[in-house]
Scaffold this motif. Sequence first.
Motif, PDB file in Angstrom:
ATOM      1  N   SER B 475      91.076  31.669  51.830  1.00  0.00           N
ATOM      2  CA  SER B 475      89.509  32.740  52.272  1.00  0.00           C
ATOM      3  C   SER B 475      89.326  32.019  50.953  1.00  0.00           C
ATOM      4  N   THR B 476      89.173  32.124  50.199  1.00  0.00           N
ATOM      5  CA  THR B 476      88.545  31.812  48.590  1.00  0.00           C
ATOM      6  C   THR B 476      87.529  30.697  48.934  1.00  0.00           C
ATOM      7  N   ALA B 477      89.005  29.403  49.402  1.00  0.00           N
ATOM      8  CA  ALA B 477      88.217  28.416  50.156  1.00  0.00           C
ATOM      9  C   ALA B 477      86.677  27.889  50.961  1.00  0.00           C
ATOM     10  N   SER B 478      87.324  29.487  51.840  1.00  0.00           N
ATOM     11  CA  SER B 478      86.427  29.032  53.017  1.00  0.00           C
ATOM     12  C   SER B 478      84.567  29.662  52.674  1.00  0.00           C
ATOM     13  N   SER B 479      84.945  30.597  51.533  1.00  0.00           N
ATOM     14  CA  SER B 479      83.405  30.727  51.510  1.00  0.00           C
ATOM     15  C   SER B 479      82.449  29.879  50.433  1.00  0.00           C
ATOM     16  N   GLN B 480      83.168  29.382  50.157  1.00  0.00           N
ATOM     17  CA  GLN B 480      82.797  28.058  49.484  1.00  0.00           C
ATOM     18  C   GLN B 480      82.157  27.050  50.240  1.00  0.00           C
ATOM     19  N   LYS B 481      80.894  28.042  50.157  1.00  0.00           N
ATOM     20  CA  LYS B 481      80.209  26.872  51.375  1.00  0.00           C
ATOM     21  C   LYS B 481      79.536  25.516  51.477  1.00  0.00           C
ATOM     22  N   GLN B 483      80.353  23.778  48.931  1.00  0.00           N
ATOM     23  CA  GLN B 483      82.004  22.110  48.036  1.00  0.00           C
ATOM     24  C   GLN B 483      83.066  22.013  49.210  1.00  0.00           C
ATOM     25  N   SER B 484      81.990  21.011  50.079  1.00  0.00           N
ATOM     26  CA  SER B 484      83.695  20.552  51.526  1.00  0.00           C
ATOM     27  C   SER B 484      84.599  20.108  50.459  1.00  0.00           C
ATOM     28  N   HIS B 485      84.675  19.742  49.419  1.00  0.00           N
ATOM     29  CA  HIS B 485      85.937  19.115  48.456  1.00  0.00           C
ATOM     30  C   HIS B 485      86.504  20.174  48.708  1.00  0.00           C
ATOM     31  N   MET B 486      86.091  22.241  48.163  1.00  0.00           N
ATOM     32  CA  MET B 486      87.488  22.857  48.305  1.00  0.00           C
ATOM     33  C   MET B 486      88.137  23.422  49.914  1.00  0.00           C
ATOM     34  N   TRP B 487      87.318  22.529  49.617  1.00  0.00           N
ATOM     35  CA  TRP B 487      88.080  23.298  52.216  1.00  0.00           C
ATOM     36  C   TRP B 487      89.231  23.204  52.612  1.00  0.00           C
ATOM     37  N   SER B 488      89.706  21.929  51.523  1.00  0.00           N
ATOM     38  CA  SER B 488      91.399  21.313  51.674  1.00  0.00           C
ATOM     39  C   SER B 488      92.065  22.266  51.802  1.00  0.00           C
ATOM     40  N   GLN B 489      91.895  23.068  50.835  1.00  0.00           N
ATOM     41  CA  GLN B 489      92.438  24.293  50.490  1.00  0.00           C
ATOM     42  C   GLN B 489      92.781  25.224  51.972  1.00  0.00           C
ATOM     43  N   MET B 490      92.350  24.782  52.828  1.00  0.00           N
ATOM     44  CA  MET B 490      92.648  25.732  54.183  1.00  0.00           C
ATOM     45  C   MET B 490      93.827  25.439  54.687  1.00  0.00           C
ATOM     46  N   LEU B 491      94.483  24.042  54.347  1.00  0.00           N
ATOM     47  CA  LEU B 491      94.468  23.336  54.829  1.00  0.00           C
ATOM     48  C   LEU B 491      96.466  23.568  54.221  1.00  0.00           C
ATOM     49  N   VAL B 492      97.557  23.582  55.163  1.00  0.00           N
ATOM     50  CA  VAL B 492      98.766  23.212  54.371  1.00  0.00           C
ATOM     51  C   VAL B 492      99.102  22.802  54.741  1.00  0.00           C
ATOM     52  N   SER B 493     100.255  22.310  53.912  1.00  0.00           N
ATOM     53  CA  SER B 493     100.860  20.916  53.971  1.00  0.00           C
ATOM     54  C   SER B 493     102.186  21.765  53.580  1.00  0.00           C
ATOM     55  N   THR B 494     103.460  20.842  54.081  1.00  0.00           N
ATOM     56  CA  THR B 494     104.639  20.783  53.674  1.00  0.00           C
ATOM     57  C   THR B 494     105.301  21.202  51.816  1.00  0.00           C
TER      58      THR B 494
END
Lengths: 308, 1219
Positions: B475-481, B483-494
């Motif tokens: 949700s921190t990343a999603s509010s970074q309108k 800074q699209s590079h931050m958005w990958s924080q919204m992706l989970v990986s193993t």
Amino acid sequence: MADPAVMAGGFSAVVGRSGGGKATSSPAENYQLARRRTLQVVVSSLLTECGFESAEKAAVESLTEMIQSYISEVGRCAKAYCEHTARITPTLSDTVVTLIEMGFNVNTLPVYAKRSQRMVITAPPVTNAPVIPKALIAGQKRTHPSHIPSHFPEFPDPHTYIKTPTFREPVSDYQVVREKAASQRRDVERALTRFMAKTGETQSLFKDDITAFPLIAARPSSIPYLSALLPSELELQTLEETDSSEQDDQTDSENTPGNNLNDDPGADKENSMLPPGGVVPSVKASEENMIDNPYLRPVKKPKVRRKK
Amino acid sequence: MHEIKMNRKKDKGFESPRPFKLTHQVVCINNINFQRKSVIGFVELTIFPTVVNLNRIKLNSKQCRIYRVRVNDLEAPFIYNDPTLEVCHHESKQRNLNYFSSAYTAAVSAVDPDAGHGELVIKVPSELWKQGDEMNVLKVYIEFSLDQPKGGLHFVVPDVEGSMAERGAHVFSFGYQNSTRFWFPCVDSYSELCTWKLEFTVDASMVAVSCGDLVETVYTHDMRKKTFHYVLPIPTAASNISLSVGPFEILVDPYMHEVTHFCLPQLLPLLKHSMSYLHEIFEFYEEILTCRYPYSCFKTVFVDEAYVQVSSYASMSIFSTNLLHSALIIDQTPLTRQCLAQALAQQFFGCFISRMSWADEWVLKGISGYIYGLYLKKTFGVNQYRHWIKEELDKMVEYELKMGGVLLHPTFGGGKDKDNPTPHLHFSIKHPHTLSWKYYKMFQCKAHLVMRLIENRISMEFMLQVFNKLLSLASTASSQKYQSHMWSQMLVSTHSFLKSISNVSGKDIGPLIKQWVDQSAVVKFFGSFAFNRKRNVLELEIRQDYTSSGTQKYVGPIKVTVQELDGSFNHTLQIEENSLKHDIPCHSKSRRNKKKKIPLMNGEEVDMDLSAMDADSPLLWIRIDPDMSILRKVEFEQADFMWQYQLRSIFLRYERDVVAQEESILALEKFPTPASRLALTDILEQDQCFYKVRQGACFCLAKIANSMMSTWTGPPAMKSLFTRMFCCKSCPNIVKTNTFISFQSYFLQKTMPVAMAQLRDIQNLCPKDVLNFILDLIKYNDNRKNKFSDNYYRAELIDALTNSLTPAISISNEVRTVDNLNGDVRLILEEITRSLNMEKLLPSYRNTITVSCLRAIRMLQKNGHIPSDPSLFKSYAEYGHFVDVRVAALEAVVDYTRVDRSSVELQWLLNMVQNDPAHYVRHKILSMLGKNPPFTKAAESPLCNEALVDQLWKLMNSGTSHDWRLRCDAVNLYYTLFGLTRPSCLPLPELGLVLNLKEKKAVLNPTIKPEQGPDTTEMTGNTMGVHIPVMGFTSSLDEGLITMETVSSVSMSSGVAPPPQGLKRKLDSVVGPLGSSPPEPGQVLQEEDSSKKFKIRFNTMEEDEIDMESPHDSQAFIHHHLNILERPSTPGKEPPAVDQAVLSLPVTPLPSSFSKESTSSSKHSGHHHHHHEHKKKKKKKHKHKHKHKHESKDKERDSHAFSNSPASGRSVRSPSMSD
């Protein structure tokens, strides 16, 4: 002598029926016919006395009618006089007064009665007075309470003034009731489904006898989920009984397009919060209904500037 | 395998496979035509190139007709190529599934957005990319339309009078995994997030529900339509975008005004009731996750003909309308709540938090499944939860043991591993779209079970902290309108998930992950024991089977619970390589004489009658892995008295665990003794006992009674019990009027008759008094005073009648007639007829009674009481009946097909698979056929013939391209019927001439020439006739268009299996040029007939010189070559075995089956010819000199590329292009 009231009743009954010509032969009618015949004989003998050799039947009939009316009237009036003096049986004086009242010179009566050329007619055949059919006796007749003299009329039959159960006591045996309810329902269902099967298209499980276990044909519907999901009216009734209290007023606040067409995009939002003045009370009243949900907001009019 | 996984550290950050980053996308649908079932709109993608000279953009798009593409207002040329439309082209010699599977995987890979590929390749106008290193924003504008979409969007248009809104017409998006590309062009990947603006213009009487916040609704100028404007500011993957449009009734949730519910007209009362507890689910999740629901609003939409019961998208979920129910309905209530809870769990994990790659899917499914389990535990109780866990575990274990393992975290192309980590499967698990549906279900099942194992290891508290951490990062990343590079924080990986776990808990769960996540399969234990009296020791032996399919070896701790006379003791044993035997010292001395209370695990002390016990042993019972902390199957030998104690314990509260109870019930079936009978009866009477245990006990008791037939005393099992519980005191043969106030008794009341009907007497018939008893239950059933509906109860009574049926005494196969109907059967049939007829007049909820009646009728047919005839079922299976009824009827038809080996019915079913409007029904037919196949690969059957092979092949090859799930179902069925190799009923493919032994004549190999033996021709003709027009394929023989075959030329020419790791690279290199480099018009085809290989050479130019930039009218281009879709040639890697097969068969340069010529050489020239003709007609094509980058080192690639020419006339296959 017969009871004048009965007599009168008898006559009037005869009078009433005279035109009917009904050839019935119930005991009561026989009795009245016999009296009537006697009257006819009387009329005929009087006519003979007066020197008539023959008379038309209609004339005799009219005279009979007249004499019957006269006698009836005498009886009726005599009864009235007697009742007037709080008695139930007329006396001679009642009759005399009656005759006087009717304009008859009573003094001439003994002379007339003793005239020489009068004819003696035979007494009417003895016929039993008609038996008044006994009223249905339901329950015990009440006797008079002590303060009512015994000569007062008796109480009528109790069924005329008390509640009388008219049905049989219901079967209260649980098993039988259930049994009955079950078989009744089954019969109704079977009859209904058979009827539907007979009147509509059917499918059959057997090839040799397609009437054996008729199945109402499956018919696709355009919106199959409605009938499958919505409770039937029967079930709805039960539902309403159980949770009529749960009704909430959601529907009231449903989309009302065109209600408040407003060009200002912010206006709706403000409306939903408490506006500064003016409409405060009404808003307060409906505050709970005032749900700020984008789907409930009115649809906006198109912006004009975009028009090409 | 084991070591590899530890190199997971490498995948630290997210690396986009694309040379650009998508930041924002606009989807605008201007027109939705319900009459024509078409949609028109455009999309605009805002992208930031991440490389210098971004010259082409690959997007996903299926079945959309694309009119024009503009990049920053400049017309841009593009190529549209969907290799999955037809996987194996029309070389039809190959009919083996191995070949198909690898080709299909290759096709899916070729357009896999996770690898940066796509069906739509857009050439960036040179003006833009020549600008050099300035990283400019590119706006890609695409106009598209959809006409009668077969996938992605589903139109439901009831055929009644009135306007579309009055008819309840609606449309909604659907799909299996990432399927958004079916309805608008996008980057259809769960890992490419962007913000969204969505606009839908719909009829004024309709509502468009989509993701994000509804900003405003505006009328169009004519006031006849309105536009819904949605904004979704939270970065979201295109795959999580959905839409539904219809005349919905709107219900704002009374508890949460940001939540809005939508249902079809007239269903509002049901919606109100069904949604009345949603807020509790919200509260629960928000509380345990200590996190607000991430979106600012939530919408639920209930639609008809839903693809799945529940599908979750960003800030909205689409449900099947059949989940709605009124307050009268008992059975559906928990199911609907569970669906809602699942949907909401997926909102957090799945929609808001997305995944990096397919290999990380298990984390999302695992977490959402796990928190859903917590909800179950809280709402429905621990018993229900443990029961569910056991059920899921058993289901999964059974599947894995049967099919081979389920692998949660597949890794590909890494190190020494083979490309295919699951060689035991007949499909690839490399992509979600190649998975069997059942596998995917089991995958989800295993994922949440593994999450539970992790919880066992690190505690629930830490587990929830991890989830909270993932959510707050996102949700921190999603509010970074911006800074699209931050958005990958919204992706989970193993990797990130495991890292969080180790950070939060400080524990190393590596071995656990290695065992269950990186490895497939489950553990199978066999236990047995002996009591050593001298040493007072329990000698426990635990063996494992790790050699058969689906099993693996387990090494590590295992918990064993031993109940002794002196108490209950837990022991943790270490399972090691070679030690099978474990000595467990017993605490209790055998002391039978002293009567003492026995302490239990839960601290209670109870008295027990120990007379049944072995006098010397202090052991009461033993349980291996009681907490289900291993994904295992345990087979354990215990003396029967032990099971009884476990079971009766409920009564005495010896053992409270429902799992133990259920296990002992299952085991008791093997011990038909009076003691077992007593134990089970005790349970049935014990109303504190979990109702599902009691239900299980009913069936077990019936089985035991049947085994004890000769010694059974008293009335039939359960009869007196039922009488006591549910019948009137004064008249025990009459059941009480229904009240159903106690749900536990309700469920028991429903189950007991069904179980009783399984009783059999010595003649193996259902005892007369049991049957009469059930008939009486039906007769005296009285629901007038009940506030609940009794439809499920009545349906189960019909099921009970079904259960009571036994095979008719057959008199030499004579035709069944009414006259020789057995008396009891006549009674049963009368009930069924009446109930079924009454349903027409007073339909029950979800038509449960019709469903039961249909099953009963099928059972009557199957047992020979009434003539076997599918026509009744076929009429109930027609479109227009309630879906449950249809499925039940179809099940009967499927069964009939198998029993009577009817090819007519099989054809009918397959027709329905191709033509039915309801996707769910199509899927269901195929999966039912797979479960109850008309024949299998092991057995001979007259049904197994070439025409059927062709038909099924066509179905999975091209007939199901619009629905991933359906295609995988078809693959499954093909596998069940024919196995992996070439079906045995096919003639050998090597020769052009085939001897048809049946017809005693030689015909041309049908795979070479379509006109074959008269008989077969007819068949094929039929299937083609039906199949093609309906499915909308434009490829027909008459058009003379030719499909070029390039498949597997790579492996062909190289002649060896590709090196490991080769797959990805090869695909890249192959597909890359494929997508965009068409052959020169003047290409030269050559072939070597003798070797049955051919090479195609053509002049290619450097890629950079592609002439796509020459301005042309792309619309006209499309219109003229609507069919440019090419084959991506899909030359994926093939497992060595397949390679062999491929190489040995002369298939590979597969001649097109369209060609009328009988030899391959003439065919090719013919093709060439056509090719030219085609071009002449469409002059415009000449404008595109598509050039192909020639990489000299890989000559074979040319052959692939060649087939991709938009000019090759292959395009036929694109539905969107057909004009």
